[in-house]
Design a protein around this motif. Structure first.
Motif, mmCIF file in Angstrom:
data_model
loop_
_atom_site.group_PDB
_atom_site.id
_atom_site.type_symbol
_atom_site.label_atom_id
_atom_site.label_comp_id
_atom_site.label_asym_id
_atom_site.label_seq_id
_atom_site.Cartn_x
_atom_site.Cartn_y
_atom_site.Cartn_z
ATOM 1 N N SER A 1 -33.569 8.238 12.480
ATOM 2 C CA SER A 1 -34.136 9.474 11.331
ATOM 3 C C SER A 1 -34.488 10.534 12.376
ATOM 4 C CB SER A 1 -35.038 8.871 10.601
ATOM 5 O OG SER A 1 -34.812 7.882 9.825
ATOM 6 N N ILE A 2 -35.379 10.184 13.555
ATOM 7 C CA ILE A 2 -35.782 11.115 14.679
ATOM 8 C C ILE A 2 -34.469 12.119 14.891
ATOM 9 C CG2 ILE A 2 -36.970 11.791 16.544
ATOM 10 C CD1 ILE A 2 -39.112 9.657 15.769
ATOM 11 N N LEU A 3 -33.600 11.181 15.544
ATOM 12 C CA LEU A 3 -32.427 11.910 16.106
ATOM 13 C C LEU A 3 -31.543 12.918 14.983
ATOM 14 C CD1 LEU A 3 -31.217 9.098 18.249
ATOM 15 C CD2 LEU A 3 -31.652 11.283 19.095
ATOM 16 N N ASP A 4 -31.563 12.273 13.827
ATOM 17 C CA ASP A 4 -30.816 12.947 12.596
ATOM 18 C C ASP A 4 -31.743 14.287 12.517
ATOM 19 O OD1 ASP A 4 -29.004 11.177 13.090
ATOM 20 O OD2 ASP A 4 -29.256 10.092 11.088
ATOM 21 N N ALA A 5 -32.912 14.194 12.442
ATOM 22 C CA ALA A 5 -33.899 15.353 11.756
ATOM 23 C C ALA A 5 -33.711 16.478 13.176
ATOM 24 C CB ALA A 5 -35.142 14.831 11.620
ATOM 25 N N ILE A 6 -34.050 15.853 14.288
ATOM 26 C CA ILE A 6 -33.905 17.166 15.523
ATOM 27 C C ILE A 6 -32.483 17.755 15.230
ATOM 28 C CG2 ILE A 6 -33.868 17.263 17.722
ATOM 29 C CD1 ILE A 6 -36.023 15.210 18.033
ATOM 30 N N ARG A 7 -31.365 16.863 15.114
ATOM 31 C CA ARG A 7 -30.118 17.564 15.267
ATOM 32 C C ARG A 7 -29.738 18.330 14.129
ATOM 33 N NH1 ARG A 7 -27.110 13.962 13.315
ATOM 34 N NH2 ARG A 7 -26.843 12.419 15.042
ATOM 35 N N ASN A 8 -30.378 17.888 12.975
ATOM 36 C CA ASN A 8 -29.948 18.749 11.720
ATOM 37 C C ASN A 8 -30.837 20.171 11.722
ATOM 38 O OD1 ASN A 8 -28.306 16.854 10.883
ATOM 39 N ND2 ASN A 8 -29.816 15.968 9.650
ATOM 40 N N ALA A 9 -32.297 19.930 12.380
ATOM 41 C CA ALA A 9 -33.095 21.279 12.398
ATOM 42 C C ALA A 9 -32.838 22.222 13.492
ATOM 43 C CB ALA A 9 -34.377 20.864 12.511
ATOM 44 N N LYS A 10 -32.145 21.743 14.636
ATOM 45 C CA LYS A 10 -31.872 22.497 15.643
ATOM 46 C C LYS A 10 -30.678 22.813 16.470
ATOM 47 C CE LYS A 10 -36.487 23.223 16.565
ATOM 48 N NZ LYS A 10 -36.614 24.631 16.376
ATOM 49 N N VAL A 11 -29.777 22.219 15.849
ATOM 50 C CA VAL A 11 -28.325 22.428 16.509
ATOM 51 C C VAL A 11 -27.750 23.767 15.692
ATOM 52 C CG1 VAL A 11 -26.112 21.694 16.818
ATOM 53 C CG2 VAL A 11 -27.955 20.147 17.241
ATOM 54 N N VAL A 12 -27.468 24.615 16.355
ATOM 55 C CA VAL A 12 -26.797 25.763 15.823
ATOM 56 C C VAL A 12 -25.453 25.503 15.454
ATOM 57 C CG1 VAL A 12 -26.520 28.227 15.951
ATOM 58 C CG2 VAL A 12 -28.233 26.992 17.161
ATOM 59 N N ALA A 13 -25.091 25.723 14.166
ATOM 60 C CA ALA A 13 -23.819 25.263 13.767
ATOM 61 C C ALA A 13 -22.644 26.177 14.695
ATOM 62 C CB ALA A 13 -23.763 25.689 12.184
ATOM 63 N N GLY A 14 -21.828 25.483 15.126
ATOM 64 C CA GLY A 14 -20.532 25.875 15.754
ATOM 65 C C GLY A 14 -19.667 26.648 14.874
ATOM 66 N N GLU A 15 -18.848 27.632 15.485
ATOM 67 C CA GLU A 15 -17.854 28.312 14.648
ATOM 68 C C GLU A 15 -16.975 27.505 14.128
ATOM 69 O OE1 GLU A 15 -16.339 31.198 17.123
ATOM 70 O OE2 GLU A 15 -18.278 32.066 17.890
ATOM 71 N N ALA A 16 -16.690 26.425 14.820
ATOM 72 C CA ALA A 16 -15.618 25.401 14.273
ATOM 73 C C ALA A 16 -15.950 24.947 12.947
ATOM 74 C CB ALA A 16 -15.688 24.184 15.441
ATOM 75 N N TYR B 1 -26.137 15.145 22.012
ATOM 76 C CA TYR B 1 -26.097 16.636 21.486
ATOM 77 C C TYR B 1 -27.084 17.330 22.190
ATOM 78 C CZ TYR B 1 -29.930 15.329 18.446
ATOM 79 O OH TYR B 1 -31.223 14.573 17.886
ATOM 80 N N GLN B 2 -27.049 18.491 22.341
ATOM 81 C CA GLN B 2 -27.953 19.514 22.613
ATOM 82 C C GLN B 2 -28.547 20.293 21.817
ATOM 83 O OE1 GLN B 2 -25.596 21.502 26.154
ATOM 84 N NE2 GLN B 2 -27.071 20.224 27.399
ATOM 85 N N VAL B 3 -29.978 20.493 22.145
ATOM 86 C CA VAL B 3 -30.640 21.262 21.231
ATOM 87 C C VAL B 3 -31.534 22.493 22.243
ATOM 88 C CG1 VAL B 3 -30.785 19.709 19.223
ATOM 89 C CG2 VAL B 3 -32.714 19.808 21.077
ATOM 90 N N THR B 4 -31.969 23.590 21.477
ATOM 91 C CA THR B 4 -32.731 24.469 22.139
ATOM 92 C C THR B 4 -34.229 24.465 21.509
ATOM 93 O OG1 THR B 4 -30.717 25.735 22.799
ATOM 94 C CG2 THR B 4 -32.897 26.911 23.137
#
Ligand code: GDP
Length: 297
Positions: free
Chosen positions: A31-46, A56-59
């Protein structure tokens, strides 16, 4: 091949820390990994949906790039280490505030200690009425973890993967811990990496997610990885985008393998295809001999 290249200290540059999330089952790692990914990963152009490639990487809000291994639990951590790949810089130890320090919490503490990897404690499920974060803190004392709130030096953060509360704080604490560690690599050399996960893809052939640990991996590079070898046909990042290269701490899917490696296999870029093939074949034969010997015993 062990990494024989000595890095000139003058060429070392800061790289993002690599983080593994560990803790007892159901305490909220996924849940923590998902929450961080969903909140922080900027959606790519793809297409806006992040790919699950095992990392995954987050800023952070303060601008620090972090690399998360997206495989919670201890099996990944220990199997990687047993195969020679030590990829984790920081362990986030998840403990549910409505539970206590449990057997797998202790196991995680022991793994982190054995690997000499610093820990940050995420006290999760703090949204629950039954949450008792202070009990977690005192529980941890019995395992020689003295958190900051109890005047120790292990950073602890109260979070809720459900509401998202505290997650930014967790990320900033990871960034802070990373700063203290002075994590560096040399991007200007041939790449060394570790396989995070690998599978045989129906359409694309063998695909491995590799975390580059040192150097820069580029399209066209020839490499050996465990008992396999290949030539990088394409690199795909955690947002599903084709990239030309991947530097230190960047996870990428690698296409162009001759076979499927195993998680924890080390990847080394080499000069020629002949070299790559020779090393891979030698390793394959050695592994076969070892299995035969084990079978005969
Ligand atoms: P893992 O086994 O450690 O990966 O745990 P999971 O992420 O699968 O979570 C286990 C259960 O706890 C799931 O039902 C989650 O919805 C729930 N959960 C996880 N984090 C929280 C939280 O912060 N608050 C609450 N109330 N429930 C949570």
């Amino acid at each position: 091949v062990i990494d024989m290249v000595q890095d000139d200290p003058g060429k070392l540059k800061p790289r993002p820390p690599v983080i593994t999330v560990m803790g007892h089952v159901d305490h909220g790692k996924t849940s923590i990994l998902d929450a961080i990914r969903n909140a922080k990963v900027v959606a790519g152009e793809a297409g806006g949906i992040t790919q699950h490639i095992g990392a995954y990487q987050v800023t952070t809000d303060s601008g620090q790039l972090l690399t998360f291994l997206d495989t919670p639990g201890h099996a990944a951590f220990t199997s990687m280490r047993s195969r020679g790949a030590q990829v984790t810089d920081i362990v986030v130890l998840v403990v549910a505030a409505d539970d206590a320090v449990m057997p797998q919490t202790v196991e995680a503490i022991n793994h982190a200690k054995a690997a000499k990897v610093p820990m940050i404690v995420a006290i999760n499920k703090c949204d629950k009425p039954s949450a008792n974060p202070d009990k977690v803190r005192t529980d941890l004392l019995q395992h020689e973890i003295i958190v900051e709130k109890l005047s120790g030096d292990v950073l602890d953060v109260e979070v809720s993967a459900l509401t998202g509360k505290g997650l930014d704080d967790l990320l900033e604490n990871i960034a802070l811990q990373a700063e203290l560690l002075d994590i560096q690599a040399n991007p200007d050399r041939s790449a060394v990496g570790a396989v995070i996960e690998a599978q045989l893809d129906v359409g694309r052939g063998p695909v491995a997610t590799v975390l580059v640990q040192n150097g820069t991996l580029r399209q066209g590079d020839i490499f050996v990885v465990g008992e396999q070898w290949g030539k990088v046909r394409a690199l795909i990042n955690d947002q599903g985008e084709r990239v030309k290269e991947a530097g230190p701490s960047v996870p990428v899917e690698v296409l162009g393998l001759n076979g499927t490696p195993e998680a924890g296999d080390v990847m080394n870029v080499v000069e020629t295809e002949a070299q790559a093939r020779e090393i891979a074949e030698y390793r394959h034969q050695a592994a076969k001999d070892k299995r035969a010997a084990a079978g005969a015993a």
